[in-house]
Design a protein around this motif. Structure first.
Motif, PDB file in Angstrom:
ATOM      1  N   ASN A   1       0.771  -1.407   0.220  1.00  0.00           N
ATOM      2  CA  ASN A   1       0.058  -0.096   0.101  1.00  0.00           C
ATOM      3  C   ASN A   1       0.987   1.309   0.028  1.00  0.00           C
ATOM      4  O   ASN A   1       0.188   2.489  -0.076  1.00  0.00           O
ATOM      5  N   ASN A   2       2.024   1.142   0.325  1.00  0.00           N
ATOM      6  CA  ASN A   2       2.939   2.260   0.272  1.00  0.00           C
ATOM      7  C   ASN A   2       4.065   2.297  -0.640  1.00  0.00           C
ATOM      8  O   ASN A   2       4.658   1.032  -0.947  1.00  0.00           O
ATOM      9  N   PRO A   3       4.821   3.219  -1.075  1.00  0.00           N
ATOM     10  CA  PRO A   3       5.760   3.371  -2.137  1.00  0.00           C
ATOM     11  C   PRO A   3       6.912   2.583  -1.770  1.00  0.00           C
ATOM     12  O   PRO A   3       7.338   2.599  -0.584  1.00  0.00           O
ATOM     13  N   LEU A   4       7.615   1.659  -2.574  1.00  0.00           N
ATOM     14  CA  LEU A   4       8.629   1.106  -2.559  1.00  0.00           C
ATOM     15  C   LEU A   4       9.708   1.398  -3.876  1.00  0.00           C
ATOM     16  O   LEU A   4       9.389   1.103  -4.863  1.00  0.00           O
ATOM     17  N   LEU A   5      10.930   1.556  -3.322  1.00  0.00           N
ATOM     18  CA  LEU A   5      11.897   1.520  -4.202  1.00  0.00           C
ATOM     19  C   LEU A   5      12.980   0.531  -4.147  1.00  0.00           C
ATOM     20  O   LEU A   5      13.392  -0.066  -3.125  1.00  0.00           O
TER      21      LEU A   5
END
Length: 217
Positions: free
Chosen positions: A149-153
Motif C-alpha cells: 500500500n505504500n511506495p517502494l524503491l
C-alpha cells in the motif's frame, strides 16, 4: 570498528551518519527467527521494535521508513507487503520470489545452487521447497504484492549473481501491473554491493531524496 563519515558513499546506499546528521532517527532492530518463518519473523520483530520506539514523543508515527540490503532487502520487501506501519521502503538487491530463488544458481561461486541457503543457512527453512511449499509461499514477498500500500524503491546491480538482479525486476513488474507506487533502479557494471564511488554517490542521493520526499515534513 569501521567508521563511515557522513556522505553518500556506501556499498548499500545507506550511510547511517548521513541520515543522523540530517535530522533522522535511525533504529536498527534485532530479529528473533523462527524455523521456516524468515519473513514472518522479521515482520513480527521489526513491528514490535518500532511500536516501542514510537513511544518516544519525538517520533512521528506517520513518517517512518524502512530500508535493507541483501537479506535485509528481502526482509524490507516482505515487511512492506505485510504491514502499513512504514510510509515508504527501500529494498536493495533482495529476493522477492522464493520459488524462483530456490531454483536459481550462484554463478560466481562455482555454479552453486541457492538451495543450501534456503534449506540450511540464513533462510532457516529447514527443508525442501517441495515439502514446504506453503511455508515458502507464506514468506515470499511476491505472494503479497497485491497488499503493498505504500511506495517502494527497489535497486540492484545488473551484474549481481549473489541474488539474481531480476528478482527486483519481478517485484517491480508486479507493482506496475497492479498500479503500485514505486521505482526500480538498475545499476550497470555493479554486483551485489556497489563498489564504484560515482555509482555509490548516485545511488546514495537517490535513496536520500526518496526518503526526504516521503518522510520529511
Amino acid at each position: 570498528n569501521r567508521f563511515s563519515p557522513p556522505s553518500f558513499l556506501s556499498e548499500d546506499g545507506f550511510n547511517l551518519l548521513k541520515y543522523v546528521t540530517s535530522g533522522y532517527f535511525v533504529f536498527i532492530p534485532g530479529i528473533e527467527y523462527t524455523l521456516q518463518q524468515p519473513g514472518v519473523s522479521a515482520l513480527r520483530s521489526v513491528e514490535a521494535g518500532v511500536e516501542k520506539v514510537k513511544e518516544y514523543p519525538f517520533i512521528d508515527p506517520s513518517r517512518i521508513g524502512l530500508t535493507g540490503h541483501s537479506f535485509g532487502g528481502y526482509e524490507t520487501a516482505y515487511i512492506m507487503t505485510r504491514s502499513d506501519l512504514f510510509a515508504t521502503g527501500v529494498a536493495g538487491a533482495g529476493v522477492t520470489d522464493m520459488h524462483s530463488y530456490y531454483h536459481d544458481v550462484w554463478w560466481a561461486n562455482r555454479d552453486t545452487e541457492h538451495i543450501w541457503r534456503l534449506e540450511n543457512q540464513q533462510w532457516r527453512m529447514g527443508g525442501s521447497y517441495y515439502d514446504l511449499k506453503e511455508q515458502y509461499n507464506e514468506n515470499s514477498p511476491m505472494q503479497y504484492v497485491e497488499k503493498l500500500n505504500n511506495p517502494l524503491l527497489l535497486w540492484t546491480g545488473k551484474k549481481d549473481t549473489n541474488v539474481n538482479w531480476q528478482q527486483s525486476v519481478y517485484m517491480f513488474t508486479a507493482m506496475k501491473r497492479l498500479n503500485k507506487e514505486g521505482k526500480l533502479i538498475l545499476i550497470e557494471n555493479e554486483a551485489h554491493g556497489i563498489s564504484n564511488p560515482a555509482n555509490q554517490e548516485k545511488l546514495g542521493k537517490e535513496i536520500f531524496e526518496w526518503f526526504n520526499r516521503y518522510l520529511k515534513p
